[in-house]
Scaffold this active site. Sequence first.
Site, mmCIF file in Angstrom:
data_model
loop_
_atom_site.group_PDB
_atom_site.id
_atom_site.type_symbol
_atom_site.label_atom_id
_atom_site.label_comp_id
_atom_site.label_asym_id
_atom_site.label_seq_id
_atom_site.Cartn_x
_atom_site.Cartn_y
_atom_site.Cartn_z
ATOM 1 N N CYS A 104 34.423 23.759 46.977
ATOM 2 C CA CYS A 104 33.692 24.422 45.617
ATOM 3 C C CYS A 104 32.119 25.141 45.929
ATOM 4 O O CYS A 104 31.815 25.954 45.158
ATOM 5 C CB CYS A 104 34.160 24.716 44.811
ATOM 6 S SG CYS A 104 35.691 24.704 45.032
ATOM 7 N N HIS A 143 35.046 42.175 41.171
ATOM 8 C CA HIS A 143 34.470 42.287 42.233
ATOM 9 C C HIS A 143 32.894 41.972 42.027
ATOM 10 O O HIS A 143 32.229 42.934 42.765
ATOM 11 C CB HIS A 143 34.502 44.150 43.044
ATOM 12 C CG HIS A 143 36.049 43.665 43.022
ATOM 13 N ND1 HIS A 143 37.634 44.042 42.822
ATOM 14 C CD2 HIS A 143 36.521 43.280 44.661
ATOM 15 C CE1 HIS A 143 38.988 43.909 42.991
ATOM 16 N NE2 HIS A 143 38.205 44.225 44.706
ATOM 17 N N GLU A 191 43.172 29.948 38.004
ATOM 18 C CA GLU A 191 41.576 30.114 39.668
ATOM 19 C C GLU A 191 42.379 30.177 40.522
ATOM 20 O O GLU A 191 42.391 31.009 41.847
ATOM 21 C CB GLU A 191 41.161 28.959 39.298
ATOM 22 C CG GLU A 191 39.785 29.175 40.493
ATOM 23 C CD GLU A 191 39.368 27.638 39.902
ATOM 24 O OE1 GLU A 191 37.564 28.153 39.491
ATOM 25 O OE2 GLU A 191 38.902 26.325 40.331
#
Length: 120
Positions: free
Chosen positions: A24, A72, A110
């Site tokens: 990550c 986005h 997530e």
Amino acid sequence: MKTSITKIFYFEAAHKLPNHDGKCANLHGHSYKFEVTISGEIIKTGSKEGMVLDFADLSKIVNTEILEKWDHQYLNDILPFTTTAELLATEIFKILKNANMSVTKVRLWETAKAYATVEE
């Protein structure tokens, strides 16, 4: 007696966790899903009679305060904190509280199998 309503929302965004010791730390994206729970007394009169809050009103606030800003986007560029699921859920909770919403819970997924929850 208090009653609650819950609505689910979605957004797409990229981020990375620069100090993380795993994958990550690299740039990656998620199809986030989050649910917002609002609690309160049922409205007794007027056009919203029988509701805690009109789902359409909840959607307008979430769209304006969160989705239009986060969808986005590269979250690291627009948020001043490490963009973990826990901190994103906490931020959603705070934003809605600051918008005078009687939010009692936010749950942010997530991935399909991993989520963070913030409750009052």
